[in-house]
Write a protein that holds these residues in place. Structure first.
Motif, short mmCIF file in Angstrom:
data_model
loop_
_atom_site.label_atom_id
_atom_site.label_comp_id
_atom_site.label_asym_id
_atom_site.label_seq_id
_atom_site.Cartn_x
_atom_site.Cartn_y
_atom_site.Cartn_z
N ALA A 29 0.84 -1.19 0.00
CA ALA A 29 0.00 0.00 0.00
C ALA A 29 0.88 1.25 0.00
CB ALA A 29 -0.91 -0.02 1.22
N SER A 30 1.94 1.22 0.81
CA SER A 30 2.84 2.38 0.85
C SER A 30 3.51 2.58 -0.50
CB SER A 30 3.92 2.19 1.91
OG SER A 30 3.38 1.62 3.06
N ALA A 31 3.92 1.46 -1.11
CA ALA A 31 4.58 1.57 -2.41
C ALA A 31 3.66 2.23 -3.42
CB ALA A 31 4.99 0.18 -2.89
N ARG A 32 2.42 1.78 -3.38
CA ARG A 32 1.46 2.37 -4.32
C ARG A 32 1.27 3.86 -4.04
NH1 ARG A 32 -1.97 -2.18 -4.25
NH2 ARG A 32 -3.57 -1.11 -3.04
N ARG A 33 1.29 4.18 -2.76
CA ARG A 33 1.12 5.60 -2.41
C ARG A 33 2.27 6.42 -2.97
NH1 ARG A 33 -0.01 4.33 2.41
NH2 ARG A 33 1.94 5.09 3.30
N ARG A 34 3.46 5.82 -2.89
CA ARG A 34 4.60 6.57 -3.40
C ARG A 34 4.48 6.72 -4.91
NH1 ARG A 34 7.35 3.54 0.39
NH2 ARG A 34 7.97 2.02 -1.18
N GLU A 35 3.98 5.67 -5.56
CA GLU A 35 3.84 5.74 -7.02
C GLU A 35 2.89 6.87 -7.43
OE1 GLU A 35 2.42 1.93 -8.31
OE2 GLU A 35 4.10 0.96 -7.31
N ARG A 36 1.78 6.92 -6.79
CA ARG A 36 0.81 7.91 -7.23
C ARG A 36 0.09 8.48 -6.02
NH1 ARG A 36 -3.11 4.63 -7.01
NH2 ARG A 36 -4.65 6.05 -7.86
N GLN A 37 0.19 9.78 -5.89
CA GLN A 37 -0.43 10.45 -4.74
C GLN A 37 -1.89 10.74 -5.07
OE1 GLN A 37 0.72 11.22 -1.65
NE2 GLN A 37 2.46 9.91 -2.13
N GLY A 38 -2.64 9.69 -5.37
CA GLY A 38 -4.04 9.90 -5.75
C GLY A 38 -4.97 9.75 -4.58
N ALA A 39 -6.24 9.85 -4.89
CA ALA A 39 -7.27 9.76 -3.85
C ALA A 39 -7.23 8.39 -3.19
CB ALA A 39 -8.64 10.00 -4.47
N HIS A 40 -6.97 7.38 -3.99
CA HIS A 40 -6.96 6.03 -3.45
C HIS A 40 -5.85 5.87 -2.42
CE1 HIS A 40 -7.97 1.84 -3.37
NE2 HIS A 40 -6.72 1.50 -3.59
N GLY A 41 -4.68 6.42 -2.77
CA GLY A 41 -3.57 6.35 -1.84
C GLY A 41 -3.88 7.07 -0.55
N ARG A 42 -4.50 8.23 -0.69
CA ARG A 42 -4.85 8.98 0.53
C ARG A 42 -5.87 8.23 1.36
NH1 ARG A 42 -4.40 13.20 -2.98
NH2 ARG A 42 -6.64 13.37 -3.31
N ALA A 43 -6.83 7.61 0.68
CA ALA A 43 -7.84 6.85 1.40
C ALA A 43 -7.20 5.68 2.15
CB ALA A 43 -8.91 6.34 0.43
N LEU A 44 -6.23 5.04 1.50
CA LEU A 44 -5.54 3.94 2.17
C LEU A 44 -4.81 4.43 3.41
CD1 LEU A 44 -3.97 1.73 -0.63
CD2 LEU A 44 -5.53 0.99 1.16
N ALA A 45 -4.17 5.57 3.27
CA ALA A 45 -3.44 6.12 4.42
C ALA A 45 -4.41 6.40 5.56
CB ALA A 45 -2.72 7.40 4.00
N GLU A 46 -5.59 6.88 5.20
CA GLU A 46 -6.58 7.16 6.24
C GLU A 46 -7.09 5.86 6.86
OE1 GLU A 46 -9.65 9.75 4.84
OE2 GLU A 46 -8.27 11.44 4.53
N ALA A 47 -7.25 4.85 6.02
CA ALA A 47 -7.69 3.55 6.54
C ALA A 47 -6.66 3.02 7.54
CB ALA A 47 -7.89 2.56 5.40
N GLU A 48 -5.40 3.19 7.21
CA GLU A 48 -4.35 2.74 8.11
C GLU A 48 -4.38 3.52 9.42
OE1 GLU A 48 -0.76 3.04 5.85
OE2 GLU A 48 -1.74 1.93 4.21
N ALA A 49 -4.71 4.81 9.31
CA ALA A 49 -4.81 5.63 10.52
C ALA A 49 -5.95 5.12 11.41
CB ALA A 49 -5.01 7.09 10.14
N VAL A 50 -7.06 4.77 10.78
CA VAL A 50 -8.18 4.20 11.54
C VAL A 50 -7.73 2.94 12.25
CG1 VAL A 50 -10.45 3.10 11.34
CG2 VAL A 50 -9.95 5.15 10.00
N ASP A 51 -7.06 2.07 11.48
CA ASP A 51 -6.60 0.81 12.04
C ASP A 51 -5.66 1.03 13.22
OD1 ASP A 51 -6.22 -2.04 12.17
OD2 ASP A 51 -4.32 -1.76 11.12
N ALA A 52 -4.73 1.95 13.05
CA ALA A 52 -3.76 2.22 14.11
C ALA A 52 -4.46 2.72 15.37
CB ALA A 52 -2.72 3.22 13.64
#
Lengths: 114, 280
Positions: free
Chosen positions: B169-192
């Motif tokens: 997920a992080s790798a994908r985020r680095r590849e493209r700073q799109g909405a999906h990547g941001r959503a994943l980061a937020e999902a991880e924040a929820v999980d944490a």
């Protein structure tokens, strides 16, 4: 649903649930189990539990669960039953025996020693 | 093999639901129903462990019959719900280890032996699950991600733990700073955030759009094991995400409290994977 269980009170105090309401969540939980491995059990339980194992493998092969999005087994390396491994090991042993016999026979005819 | 109490001369199998050390209240057990086609729920003993079982007709629960029935969605659902009822009935007075759906034995004696043979694992699990419940949490992206919706699910195959998923997920985020990547980061924040109130967490595969009936992809499908004493903290943290929506990119849904199925696998070493257990 009768409330038999004081420890899982459902919705009186919780905004979440009902826990068994979502079929997907439920299937995920009642099916998402690995293969029973009766590794150290000497008694003959395995063939009985194989019923469950084979059943799970059958479920894995049907469209129903796929339609439900429950497809965890498709890429689950754990889904190789002990029975299958035993069968392989047995076959392997038999093949080795035959190989030994054949090599022995070959050795006698060619004089080659392995 | 003991004779079964099923119908006259009907060959029966023993269907097992859950193991517990606290025998359920007889009245409660009598009031509960497992599979509609089977007999009353009853308790087998293996030392101080109890196994809640039910006699079921072999004609319906034999391998072939059951396989055929579970091919039909409505029967699969009925079976799953019946299994859950049996597990709930076993859980009236203390922790239980639920067995996989359709765990069938040819007789009481075999079922008892199966329990006795797994004694150490069952002891460990029962101790671990005492006064704890499971919470199912799903995090969806708020809007359809630009890429194929199945992507998040299929790439996170089983056998790849949370770490592998996160690093991808992080790798994908680095590849493209799109909405999906941001959503994943937020999902991880929820999980944490939720993990900090839980004893353990384990990930299920994200459910497909077909299953959820939603266009927005499911990013995370996590089960948390929560101490009863910390339940209020956990649900308060959860409510922040489900109600207040502080993270615009994701929508959080939850169900619970569940009997801790996801943390009760009797067929494997109950010690959690390194990335599973969080220090409380």
């Amino acid at each position: 649903m009768t409330d038999l269980d004081h420890r899982y009170p459902g919705q009186e105090t919780e905004p979440y649930g009902p826990p068994s309401g979502s079929l997907a969540d439920l299937l995920e939980r009642v099916l998402d189990k690995g293969i029973v491995i009766a590794g150290d059990i000497k008694i003959d339980l395995l063939d009985i539990e194989l019923l469950t194992i084979r059943l799970r493998l059958f479920i894995a092969s049907v469209d129903t669960a796929k339609k439900a999005g429950i497809d965890w087994w498709e890429t689950d390396p754990a889904l190789s039953s002990r029975a299958a491994r035993d069968a392989l090991a047995e076959e392997n042993a038999r093949l080795r025996e035959r190989l030994d016999a054949l090599e022995g026979a070959a050795g006698e005819t060619t004089g080659a020693v392995r | 093999m003991s004779a079964s109490a099923a119908g006259p001369a009907a060959p029966a199998l023993v269907c097992a639901f859950a193991v517990t050390r606290t025998p359920p209240d007889p009245a409660g057990l009598a009031a509960a129903r497992g599979h509609e086609e089977g007999g009353a729920l009853r308790v087998l003993r293996a030392g101080d462990l109890c196994l809640v079982v039910q006699d079921v007709p072999a004609a319906l629960f034999g391998e072939e019959a059951l396989t055929e029935r579970l091919n039909r969605p409505e029967d699969l659902e009925r079976c799953a719900r019946a299994h859950h009822r049996g597990v709930e009935a076993a859980a009236g007075r203390g922790p239980v280890v639920p067995l996989p759906m359709a765990t069938l034995y040819r007789g009481d004696r075999t079922a008892e032996l199966a329990v006795a043979a797994r004694r150490p694992v069952l002891d460990t699990l029962l101790a671990r699950l005492r006064d704890r419940t499971e919470w199912a949490v799903k995090v969806h992206a708020s809007e359809a991600a630009p890429e194929a919706p199945a992507d998040a699910g299929t790439r996170a195959g089983p056998g790849s733990g949370g770490r592998a998923y996160l690093s991808r997920a992080s790798a994908r985020r680095r590849e493209r700073q799109g909405a999906h990547g941001r959503a994943l980061a937020e999902a991880e924040a929820v999980d944490a955030a939720l993990r900090s109130h839980a004893v353990a967490a384990t990930r299920h595969r994200p459910q497909s759009e077909r299953l959820t009936g939603r266009r927005d992809p499911q990013l995370l499908n996590v089960a948390y094991l929560v101490e009863d004493a910390r339940r209020a903290d956990f649900t308060a943290a959860l409510a922040r995400f489900t109600a207040d929506r502080p993270l615009p990119g994701v929508r959080v849904e939850a169900s619970g409290p569940w009997i801790p199925y996801s943390f009760a696998r009797w067929d494997e070493d109950p010690r959690p994977a390194p990335d599973q257990e969080t220090p409380s």
